[in-house]
Scaffold this motif. Structure first.
Motif, PDB file in Angstrom:
ATOM      1  N   ALA A   1       0.538  -1.335   0.186  1.00  0.00           N
ATOM      2  CA  ALA A   1      -0.225  -0.438   0.011  1.00  0.00           C
ATOM      3  C   ALA A   1       1.111   1.127   0.077  1.00  0.00           C
ATOM      4  CB  ALA A   1      -0.788   0.079   1.101  1.00  0.00           C
ATOM      5  N   SER A   2       0.751   2.119  -0.627  1.00  0.00           N
ATOM      6  CA  SER A   2       1.091   3.536  -0.764  1.00  0.00           C
ATOM      7  C   SER A   2      -0.013   4.574  -1.474  1.00  0.00           C
ATOM      8  CB  SER A   2       2.439   3.645  -1.700  1.00  0.00           C
ATOM      9  OG  SER A   2       2.583   4.584  -1.676  1.00  0.00           O
ATOM     10  N   PRO A   3       0.339   5.374   0.000  1.00  0.00           N
ATOM     11  CA  PRO A   3       0.547   5.426   1.263  1.00  0.00           C
ATOM     12  C   PRO A   3       0.369   4.842   1.762  1.00  0.00           C
ATOM     13  CG  PRO A   3      -0.445   7.708   0.395  1.00  0.00           C
ATOM     14  CD  PRO A   3      -1.204   6.864  -0.817  1.00  0.00           C
ATOM     15  N   ALA A   4       0.287   4.247   3.258  1.00  0.00           N
ATOM     16  CA  ALA A   4       0.122   2.884   4.200  1.00  0.00           C
ATOM     17  C   ALA A   4      -0.212   3.393   4.874  1.00  0.00           C
ATOM     18  CB  ALA A   4       1.950   2.286   4.673  1.00  0.00           C
TER      19      ALA A   4
ATOM     20  N   THR B   1       8.535   4.917  -4.148  1.00  0.00           N
ATOM     21  CA  THR B   1       8.757   6.023  -4.878  1.00  0.00           C
ATOM     22  C   THR B   1       7.845   5.517  -6.499  1.00  0.00           C
ATOM     23  OG1 THR B   1      11.161   5.412  -5.359  1.00  0.00           O
ATOM     24  CG2 THR B   1      10.463   6.928  -3.507  1.00  0.00           C
ATOM     25  N   ARG B   2       8.562   6.084  -7.446  1.00  0.00           N
ATOM     26  CA  ARG B   2       8.290   5.431  -8.404  1.00  0.00           C
ATOM     27  C   ARG B   2       8.885   4.449  -8.688  1.00  0.00           C
ATOM     28  NH1 ARG B   2       5.544   8.422 -12.396  1.00  0.00           N
ATOM     29  NH2 ARG B   2       5.734  10.394 -10.737  1.00  0.00           N
ATOM     30  N   PRO B   3      10.143   4.664  -8.941  1.00  0.00           N
ATOM     31  CA  PRO B   3      11.266   3.236  -9.342  1.00  0.00           C
ATOM     32  C   PRO B   3      11.591   2.269  -8.291  1.00  0.00           C
ATOM     33  CG  PRO B   3      12.601   5.571  -8.659  1.00  0.00           C
ATOM     34  CD  PRO B   3      10.907   6.340  -8.724  1.00  0.00           C
ATOM     35  N   GLU B   4      10.755   2.728  -6.782  1.00  0.00           N
ATOM     36  CA  GLU B   4      10.543   1.942  -5.730  1.00  0.00           C
ATOM     37  C   GLU B   4       9.390   0.579  -6.403  1.00  0.00           C
ATOM     38  OE1 GLU B   4      12.476   3.652  -1.683  1.00  0.00           O
ATOM     39  OE2 GLU B   4      10.226   3.988  -2.439  1.00  0.00           O
ATOM     40  N   ILE B   5       8.010   1.051  -7.120  1.00  0.00           N
ATOM     41  CA  ILE B   5       7.426   0.432  -7.168  1.00  0.00           C
ATOM     42  C   ILE B   5       7.903  -0.411  -8.618  1.00  0.00           C
ATOM     43  CG2 ILE B   5       4.842   0.816  -8.412  1.00  0.00           C
ATOM     44  CD1 ILE B   5       4.227   3.489  -6.998  1.00  0.00           C
ATOM     45  N   SER B   6       8.458   0.476  -9.242  1.00  0.00           N
ATOM     46  CA  SER B   6       8.477  -0.391 -10.582  1.00  0.00           C
ATOM     47  C   SER B   6      10.004  -1.783 -10.113  1.00  0.00           C
ATOM     48  CB  SER B   6       9.681   0.427 -11.099  1.00  0.00           C
ATOM     49  OG  SER B   6       9.212   1.436 -11.782  1.00  0.00           O
TER      50      SER B   6
ATOM     51  N   ALA C   1       8.167  -4.505  -8.854  1.00  0.00           N
ATOM     52  CA  ALA C   1       6.521  -4.795 -10.607  1.00  0.00           C
ATOM     53  C   ALA C   1       7.943  -6.128 -10.832  1.00  0.00           C
ATOM     54  CB  ALA C   1       5.732  -4.298 -10.860  1.00  0.00           C
ATOM     55  N   GLU C   2       8.869  -5.752 -11.103  1.00  0.00           N
ATOM     56  CA  GLU C   2       9.766  -6.348 -11.809  1.00  0.00           C
ATOM     57  C   GLU C   2      10.413  -7.576 -11.056  1.00  0.00           C
ATOM     58  OE1 GLU C   2      10.357  -5.747 -14.669  1.00  0.00           O
ATOM     59  OE2 GLU C   2      11.217  -7.280 -15.080  1.00  0.00           O
ATOM     60  N   THR C   3      10.325  -7.531  -9.710  1.00  0.00           N
ATOM     61  CA  THR C   3      10.682  -8.991  -9.103  1.00  0.00           C
ATOM     62  C   THR C   3       9.644 -10.059  -9.442  1.00  0.00           C
ATOM     63  OG1 THR C   3      12.550  -7.235  -7.309  1.00  0.00           O
ATOM     64  CG2 THR C   3      12.104  -9.368  -6.289  1.00  0.00           C
ATOM     65  N   CYS C   4       7.769  -9.258  -8.921  1.00  0.00           N
ATOM     66  CA  CYS C   4       7.177  -9.925  -9.071  1.00  0.00           C
ATOM     67  C   CYS C   4       7.134 -10.705 -10.154  1.00  0.00           C
ATOM     68  CB  CYS C   4       5.510  -9.279  -9.156  1.00  0.00           C
ATOM     69  SG  CYS C   4       5.875  -8.890  -6.734  1.00  0.00           S
ATOM     70  N   ARG C   5       7.201  -9.483 -11.141  1.00  0.00           N
ATOM     71  CA  ARG C   5       8.224 -10.829 -13.156  1.00  0.00           C
ATOM     72  C   ARG C   5       8.307 -11.788 -12.516  1.00  0.00           C
ATOM     73  NH1 ARG C   5       7.535  -5.047 -14.678  1.00  0.00           N
ATOM     74  NH2 ARG C   5       5.931  -4.787 -15.289  1.00  0.00           N
ATOM     75  N   GLU C   6       8.995 -11.661 -12.242  1.00  0.00           N
ATOM     76  CA  GLU C   6      10.405 -11.917 -12.658  1.00  0.00           C
ATOM     77  C   GLU C   6      10.967 -13.605 -11.673  1.00  0.00           C
ATOM     78  OE1 GLU C   6      14.102 -10.144 -10.287  1.00  0.00           O
ATOM     79  OE2 GLU C   6      14.030  -8.608 -11.585  1.00  0.00           O
ATOM     80  N   ASN C   7       9.523 -13.851 -11.166  1.00  0.00           N
ATOM     81  CA  ASN C   7       8.830 -14.549 -10.136  1.00  0.00           C
ATOM     82  C   ASN C   7       7.681 -15.357 -10.365  1.00  0.00           C
ATOM     83  OD1 ASN C   7      11.168 -15.630  -7.959  1.00  0.00           O
ATOM     84  ND2 ASN C   7      11.001 -13.037  -7.808  1.00  0.00           N
TER      85      ASN C   7
ATOM     86  N   THR D   1       1.379   6.583  -9.323  1.00  0.00           N
ATOM     87  CA  THR D   1       0.469   5.590  -9.016  1.00  0.00           C
ATOM     88  C   THR D   1       1.002   4.332  -9.991  1.00  0.00           C
ATOM     89  OG1 THR D   1      -1.193   4.539 -10.484  1.00  0.00           O
ATOM     90  CG2 THR D   1      -0.803   6.357 -11.566  1.00  0.00           C
ATOM     91  N   ALA D   2       0.781   3.121  -9.688  1.00  0.00           N
ATOM     92  CA  ALA D   2       1.390   1.931  -9.879  1.00  0.00           C
ATOM     93  C   ALA D   2       0.803   1.475 -11.383  1.00  0.00           C
ATOM     94  CB  ALA D   2       1.319   0.670  -8.956  1.00  0.00           C
ATOM     95  N   CYS D   3       0.085   2.444 -11.340  1.00  0.00           N
ATOM     96  CA  CYS D   3      -0.601   1.682 -12.625  1.00  0.00           C
ATOM     97  C   CYS D   3       0.166   2.468 -14.131  1.00  0.00           C
ATOM     98  CB  CYS D   3      -1.538   3.147 -13.259  1.00  0.00           C
ATOM     99  SG  CYS D   3      -3.113   2.639 -12.279  1.00  0.00           S
ATOM    100  N   ALA D   4       1.536   2.929 -13.819  1.00  0.00           N
ATOM    101  CA  ALA D   4       2.134   4.223 -14.504  1.00  0.00           C
ATOM    102  C   ALA D   4       3.143   2.601 -14.569  1.00  0.00           C
ATOM    103  CB  ALA D   4       3.339   5.096 -14.301  1.00  0.00           C
ATOM    104  N   ALA D   5       3.503   1.489 -13.348  1.00  0.00           N
ATOM    105  CA  ALA D   5       4.470   0.347 -13.182  1.00  0.00           C
ATOM    106  C   ALA D   5       4.389  -0.699 -15.061  1.00  0.00           C
ATOM    107  CB  ALA D   5       4.701   0.659 -12.105  1.00  0.00           C
ATOM    108  N   GLY D   6       3.171  -0.538 -15.192  1.00  0.00           N
ATOM    109  CA  GLY D   6       3.142  -2.161 -15.963  1.00  0.00           C
ATOM    110  C   GLY D   6       1.944  -2.230 -16.239  1.00  0.00           C
ATOM    111  N   ASP D   7       0.531  -2.603 -17.518  1.00  0.00           N
ATOM    112  CA  ASP D   7      -0.629  -2.843 -17.374  1.00  0.00           C
ATOM    113  C   ASP D   7      -0.420  -4.863 -16.551  1.00  0.00           C
ATOM    114  OD1 ASP D   7       0.591  -4.855 -19.305  1.00  0.00           O
ATOM    115  OD2 ASP D   7       0.082  -3.370 -20.992  1.00  0.00           O
ATOM    116  N   ASP D   8       0.964  -5.001 -16.008  1.00  0.00           N
ATOM    117  CA  ASP D   8       0.001  -6.435 -15.243  1.00  0.00           C
ATOM    118  C   ASP D   8      -0.343  -6.481 -13.477  1.00  0.00           C
ATOM    119  OD1 ASP D   8       2.645  -5.320 -15.232  1.00  0.00           O
ATOM    120  OD2 ASP D   8       3.557  -7.319 -15.341  1.00  0.00           O
ATOM    121  N   ILE D   9      -0.031  -4.985 -13.624  1.00  0.00           N
ATOM    122  CA  ILE D   9       0.099  -5.061 -11.549  1.00  0.00           C
ATOM    123  C   ILE D   9      -1.808  -4.613 -12.029  1.00  0.00           C
ATOM    124  CG2 ILE D   9      -0.150  -2.692  -9.966  1.00  0.00           C
ATOM    125  CD1 ILE D   9       2.591  -2.447 -12.395  1.00  0.00           C
ATOM    126  N   TRP D  10      -2.524  -5.218 -10.051  1.00  0.00           N
ATOM    127  CA  TRP D  10      -3.241  -4.571 -10.159  1.00  0.00           C
ATOM    128  C   TRP D  10      -3.759  -3.157  -8.949  1.00  0.00           C
ATOM    129  CZ3 TRP D  10      -7.220  -7.735 -10.604  1.00  0.00           C
ATOM    130  CH2 TRP D  10      -6.827  -9.912 -11.172  1.00  0.00           C
TER     131      TRP D  10
END
Ligand SMILES: Cc1ncc(COP(=O)(O)O)c(C=O)c1O
Length: 396
Positions: free
Chosen positions: A172-175, A183-188, A191-197, A227-236
């Motif tokens: 959650a952000s804000p939690a 931050t934007r890079p933290e969200i990305s 997301a990338e770690t989830c994709r890798e797995n 918003t995480a919407c900017a970090a990929g269309d595979d994110i809920w």
């Protein structure tokens, strides 16, 4: 007939703060003045343009079921909001209107959680998440987070907790309860770690809009969280009309769904809820109007003033704020210099000085006894009164 609830009920805990609330109400009935800083909802009424639109809808008979995923024009209004406010393209067909963020979380886990599948959640975190997950037979796995990572999980923590049963991650952000942002890079990176797995990534953005510039910045410099919407269309992405739009009791929210799952969520919504509240949806159509946003931004400035007052006041009394509270309306404080049992402390503050706050116990099992959450969901005058009572109580 013997009492025989489903086995899963054994793992669903009540909200501990409710016990304190009950006691607070008792004390109020006895004539005591209680300052409510335990409440997780804005103290402002729903903006008038929203209420007006809902009443007009009711009076003109717009009271029947809508489509299960919500009014097409509201889904479009949210898509337009992502474009104008965040500069992100989210097609309306990927947006589901839900019964609050709670409804969205229920639909997401109903859609994704297999029995026994593990889900990584930050601890401390919003307590209902793990209980919603258990209702759908998923298994919450707590990631203890602290000041080193601003109370947010990192990719390294995800990797450390990931195993072959792990299905995904919810952040959650804000939690809640810390008010910290990703931050934007933290969200990305998450997301990338989830994709890798090959895991799902869910981001709860219910406190979006309620973010505040640093204390030093002049008013008017408010920035929206990325918003995480900017970090990929595979994110809920989960959001709600409850907090920024101040519609808690209307029970309305939304979820941005990865394209492949839209039909699945639609099937679930058709069966589980039929549709979100129709009058609430018509009201929400007025939520993005400039006159409504102007009201909400004035209130955001008020929340910021409260944070800027309360944080130093609590620190001067001996509470430590180890997170960077940049959003929501909470201060999650380390109270270990004042007590070694935050639950007993919360009871004490309520009984002795009429200040109600939420003990760490409600947010998980990561050092709950050391923490207490103060919500600044009451006016500056009441916050000033609360800090005076606290100062006096601790002799500071
Ligand atoms: C982090 C978080 N997510 C979800 C919710 C649920 O909110 P609602 O169902 O009112 O949208 C809350 C409520 O406090 C919350 O704090």
């Amino acid at each position: 007939m013997t009492y025989r609830p489903a086995a899963r009920l054994a793992e669903i805990e009540p909200f501990h703060v409710v016990e304190l609330l009950t006691r607070a109400r008792q004390l109020e009935a006895e004539g005591r003045d209680i300052i409510h800083m335990e409440v997780g909802e804005p103290d402002f009424p729903t903006p008038e343009p929203i209420a007006r639109a809902a009443v007009a809808a009711i009076n003109s008979g717009k009271t029947l079921y809508t489509q299960a995923l919500g009014l097409p024009e509201l889904r479009q209004a949210i898509a337009d909001f992502y474009r104008s406010r965040y500069g992100v393209d989210v097609p309306a067909r990927r947006i589901a209107i839900t019964n609050g963020a709670s409804g969205a979380l229920n639909l997401a886990f109903a859609c994704l959680a297999d029995p026994g599948s593990e889900w990584l959640l930050a601890d401390p975190g919003y307590p209902c998440n793990r209980h919603i997950l258990r209702t759908y037979e998923g298994q919450p796995v707590s990631i203890p987070v602290g000041p080193e990572s601003n109370f947010q999980p990192t990719p390294a923590m995800l990797r450390q907790h990931w195993n072959e049963r792990t299905s995904g991650v919810l952040v959650a952000s804000p939690a809640n309860p810390t008010g910290t942002l990703l931050t934007r890079p933290e969200i990305s990176a998450l997301a990338e770690t989830c994709r890798e797995n090959n895991g799902h990534f869910l981001v709860d953005e219910i406190y979006h809009g309620l973010t505040y510039a640093p204390k030093e910045a002049p008013p008017g410099n408010e920035l929206d969280a990325p918003t995480a919407c900017a970090a990929g269309d595979d994110i809920w992405v989960i959001n709600s009309f409850s907090k920024y739009f101040q519609m808690t009791g209307w029970r309305l929210g939304w979820m941005v769904i990865p394209e492949a799952y839209v039909r699945d969520v639609e099937k679930l919504a058709q069966n589980l809820v039929l549709c979100p509240s129709t009058p609430a949806q018509y009201g929400a159509l007025a939520a993005f109007a400039p006159e409504t946003i102007a009201i909400l931004e004035t209130r955001r400035a008020e929340f910021r003033k409260r944070r800027d007052f309360l944080a130093p006041a609590l620190e001067s009394i001996g509470f430590r704020i180890t997170a960077r509270p940049e959003g929501a309306f909470y201060l999650y404080c380390d109270c270990s210099a004042l007590s070694n049992d935050s639950y007993a402390l919360a009871r004490d503050l309520l009984e002795k000085i009429g200040v109600a706050a939420t003990p760490g116990l409600d947010f998980g099992s990561n050092q709950p006894e050391k923490h207490i959450r103060f919500a600044y969901t009451t006016g500056l005058d009441r916050l000033a009164e609360a800090s005076e009572r606290l100062r006096h109580h601790f002799g500071r």
